[in-house]
Design a protein around this motif. Structure first.
Motif, PDB file in Angstrom:
ATOM      1  N   GLY A 237       0.744  -1.206   0.100  1.00  0.00           N
ATOM      2  CA  GLY A 237       0.052  -0.034   0.023  1.00  0.00           C
ATOM      3  C   GLY A 237       0.725   1.443  -0.007  1.00  0.00           C
ATOM      4  O   GLY A 237       0.319   2.579   0.027  1.00  0.00           O
ATOM      5  N   TYR A 238       2.095   1.243  -0.043  1.00  0.00           N
ATOM      6  CA  TYR A 238       2.842   2.412   0.146  1.00  0.00           C
ATOM      7  C   TYR A 238       2.742   3.206  -1.267  1.00  0.00           C
ATOM      8  O   TYR A 238       2.762   4.398  -1.353  1.00  0.00           O
ATOM      9  CB  TYR A 238       4.350   2.074   0.565  1.00  0.00           C
ATOM     10  CG  TYR A 238       4.562   1.813   1.836  1.00  0.00           C
ATOM     11  CD1 TYR A 238       4.485   2.603   2.676  1.00  0.00           C
ATOM     12  CD2 TYR A 238       4.997   0.113   2.130  1.00  0.00           C
ATOM     13  CE1 TYR A 238       4.771   2.319   4.014  1.00  0.00           C
ATOM     14  CE2 TYR A 238       5.149  -0.061   3.600  1.00  0.00           C
ATOM     15  CZ  TYR A 238       5.210   1.029   4.535  1.00  0.00           C
ATOM     16  OH  TYR A 238       5.126   0.595   5.802  1.00  0.00           O
ATOM     17  N   GLY A 239       2.884   2.429  -2.462  1.00  0.00           N
ATOM     18  CA  GLY A 239       2.763   3.250  -3.600  1.00  0.00           C
ATOM     19  C   GLY A 239       1.552   4.084  -3.758  1.00  0.00           C
ATOM     20  O   GLY A 239       1.462   5.396  -4.299  1.00  0.00           O
ATOM     21  N   GLN A 240       0.319   3.546  -3.303  1.00  0.00           N
ATOM     22  CA  GLN A 240      -0.627   4.478  -2.959  1.00  0.00           C
ATOM     23  C   GLN A 240      -0.619   5.534  -2.385  1.00  0.00           C
ATOM     24  O   GLN A 240      -0.939   6.777  -2.740  1.00  0.00           O
ATOM     25  CB  GLN A 240      -2.108   3.476  -2.904  1.00  0.00           C
ATOM     26  CG  GLN A 240      -3.143   4.428  -3.001  1.00  0.00           C
ATOM     27  CD  GLN A 240      -4.567   3.298  -2.682  1.00  0.00           C
ATOM     28  OE1 GLN A 240      -4.256   2.159  -2.414  1.00  0.00           O
ATOM     29  NE2 GLN A 240      -5.535   4.040  -2.199  1.00  0.00           N
ATOM     30  N   LYS A 241      -0.088   5.488  -1.232  1.00  0.00           N
ATOM     31  CA  LYS A 241       0.040   6.536  -0.163  1.00  0.00           C
ATOM     32  C   LYS A 241       0.996   7.633  -0.920  1.00  0.00           C
ATOM     33  O   LYS A 241       0.747   8.712  -0.399  1.00  0.00           O
ATOM     34  CB  LYS A 241       0.525   6.033   1.238  1.00  0.00           C
ATOM     35  CG  LYS A 241      -0.708   5.320   1.943  1.00  0.00           C
ATOM     36  CD  LYS A 241      -0.003   4.544   3.049  1.00  0.00           C
ATOM     37  CE  LYS A 241      -1.096   3.667   3.703  1.00  0.00           C
ATOM     38  NZ  LYS A 241      -0.649   3.189   4.723  1.00  0.00           N
ATOM     39  N   ILE A 242       2.012   7.130  -1.334  1.00  0.00           N
ATOM     40  CA  ILE A 242       3.145   8.090  -1.905  1.00  0.00           C
ATOM     41  C   ILE A 242       2.540   8.773  -3.047  1.00  0.00           C
ATOM     42  O   ILE A 242       2.716  10.191  -3.203  1.00  0.00           O
ATOM     43  CB  ILE A 242       4.339   7.328  -2.329  1.00  0.00           C
ATOM     44  CG1 ILE A 242       5.191   6.656  -1.461  1.00  0.00           C
ATOM     45  CG2 ILE A 242       5.246   8.089  -3.400  1.00  0.00           C
ATOM     46  CD1 ILE A 242       6.103   5.738  -1.768  1.00  0.00           C
ATOM     47  N   LEU A 243       1.670   8.221  -3.799  1.00  0.00           N
ATOM     48  CA  LEU A 243       0.932   9.052  -4.870  1.00  0.00           C
ATOM     49  C   LEU A 243      -0.075  10.006  -4.443  1.00  0.00           C
ATOM     50  O   LEU A 243      -0.059  10.951  -4.918  1.00  0.00           O
ATOM     51  CB  LEU A 243       0.473   7.992  -5.899  1.00  0.00           C
ATOM     52  CG  LEU A 243       1.414   7.488  -6.889  1.00  0.00           C
ATOM     53  CD1 LEU A 243       0.730   6.259  -7.655  1.00  0.00           C
ATOM     54  CD2 LEU A 243       1.917   8.281  -7.846  1.00  0.00           C
ATOM     55  N   GLU A 244      -0.553   9.462  -3.414  1.00  0.00           N
ATOM     56  CA  GLU A 244      -1.495  10.429  -2.737  1.00  0.00           C
ATOM     57  C   GLU A 244      -0.902  12.056  -2.169  1.00  0.00           C
ATOM     58  O   GLU A 244      -1.218  12.984  -2.390  1.00  0.00           O
ATOM     59  CB  GLU A 244      -2.213  10.014  -1.444  1.00  0.00           C
ATOM     60  CG  GLU A 244      -3.250   8.859  -1.977  1.00  0.00           C
ATOM     61  CD  GLU A 244      -3.941   7.984  -1.084  1.00  0.00           C
ATOM     62  OE1 GLU A 244      -3.630   8.332   0.220  1.00  0.00           O
ATOM     63  OE2 GLU A 244      -4.868   7.304  -1.367  1.00  0.00           O
ATOM     64  N   ILE A 245       0.329  11.578  -1.626  1.00  0.00           N
ATOM     65  CA  ILE A 245       1.010  12.848  -1.271  1.00  0.00           C
ATOM     66  C   ILE A 245       1.561  13.475  -2.394  1.00  0.00           C
ATOM     67  O   ILE A 245       1.627  14.647  -2.333  1.00  0.00           O
ATOM     68  CB  ILE A 245       2.338  12.401  -0.029  1.00  0.00           C
ATOM     69  CG1 ILE A 245       1.776  11.617   1.124  1.00  0.00           C
ATOM     70  CG2 ILE A 245       3.331  13.390   0.094  1.00  0.00           C
ATOM     71  CD1 ILE A 245       2.785  11.053   2.096  1.00  0.00           C
ATOM     72  N   ALA A 246       2.233  12.948  -3.288  1.00  0.00           N
ATOM     73  CA  ALA A 246       2.647  13.534  -4.458  1.00  0.00           C
ATOM     74  C   ALA A 246       1.679  14.339  -5.256  1.00  0.00           C
ATOM     75  O   ALA A 246       1.996  15.378  -5.551  1.00  0.00           O
ATOM     76  CB  ALA A 246       3.346  12.550  -5.482  1.00  0.00           C
ATOM     77  N   SER A 247       0.504  13.869  -5.138  1.00  0.00           N
ATOM     78  CA  SER A 247      -0.760  14.689  -5.699  1.00  0.00           C
ATOM     79  C   SER A 247      -0.934  15.923  -4.940  1.00  0.00           C
ATOM     80  O   SER A 247      -1.182  16.857  -5.512  1.00  0.00           O
ATOM     81  CB  SER A 247      -1.845  13.766  -5.778  1.00  0.00           C
ATOM     82  OG  SER A 247      -1.984  12.576  -6.590  1.00  0.00           O
ATOM     83  N   GLN A 248      -0.762  15.754  -3.842  1.00  0.00           N
ATOM     84  CA  GLN A 248      -1.015  17.010  -2.788  1.00  0.00           C
ATOM     85  C   GLN A 248       0.149  18.175  -3.100  1.00  0.00           C
ATOM     86  O   GLN A 248      -0.260  19.195  -3.186  1.00  0.00           O
ATOM     87  CB  GLN A 248      -1.079  16.927  -1.406  1.00  0.00           C
ATOM     88  CG  GLN A 248      -2.185  15.826  -0.924  1.00  0.00           C
ATOM     89  CD  GLN A 248      -2.049  15.144   0.284  1.00  0.00           C
ATOM     90  OE1 GLN A 248      -1.162  15.385   1.192  1.00  0.00           O
ATOM     91  NE2 GLN A 248      -3.057  14.209   0.954  1.00  0.00           N
TER      92      GLN A 248
END
Length: 158
Positions: A90-101
């Motif tokens: 699940g880290y990839g999804q969390k990283i992409l959420e932060i990158a989107s922010q």
């Protein structure tokens, strides 16, 4: 319990650590050259003119991944790498959420895009969960490791 990742601009010691990550099997194409070789060839985060685009992400003291966020004329490219010990957690999804922010703050309104090898179903699932959708036809392109086919995936930025 929801894991909260921290992040910051990439640092020298983290570049070295990322170059030491070892992916197995078909994912071994994501293994990077040594950091010394990357510096000699001005590749990716080893290029002083590009390093400002790179962020690293941590779960406590564990380096779980990095992103390359590159503003283009009408959109923003995101490249992502996840520590091989942290894949499928699940880290990839969390990283992409932060990158989107980060992108929403720095480049409001510009859509985000990434490119992913068509065979990499694990990554495609991750990117879909993070709100990206496949855009258009398969892309054929040369990379530093040879020819491959990619999906272009996009996400609307806020």
């Amino acid at each position: 319990m929801e894991t909260e990742l921290s992040y910051h601009p990439i640092r020298e010691d983290e570049k070295q650590a990322i170059c030491e990550w070892v992916y197995d099997g078909e994912y071994s194409i994501y293994n990077l050259p040594s950091y010394e070789e990357m510096k000699e060839k001005n590749m990716g985060f080893a290029n002083p003119q590009k390093e400002k685009n790179f962020y690293t992400y941590f779960d406590n003291n564990t380096l779980v991944g990095f992103t390359n966020i590159l503003e283009k004329e009408t959109e923003v490219f995101i490249g992502i790498g996840v520590n091989p010990d942290c894949c499928s957690k699940g880290y990839g999804q969390k990283i992409l959420e932060i990158a989107s922010q980060i992108c929403a703050q720095k480049y409001p309104g510009k859509p985000l895009y990434l490119e992913v090898r068509t065979w990499n179903e694990r990554a495609v699932r991750c990117y879909r969960k993070a709100g990206f959708v496949i855009d258009g036809d398969v892309i054929e392109q040369e990379t530093y490791i040879g020819h491959s086919t990619f999906y272009r995936m996009i996400k609307k930025n806020i």
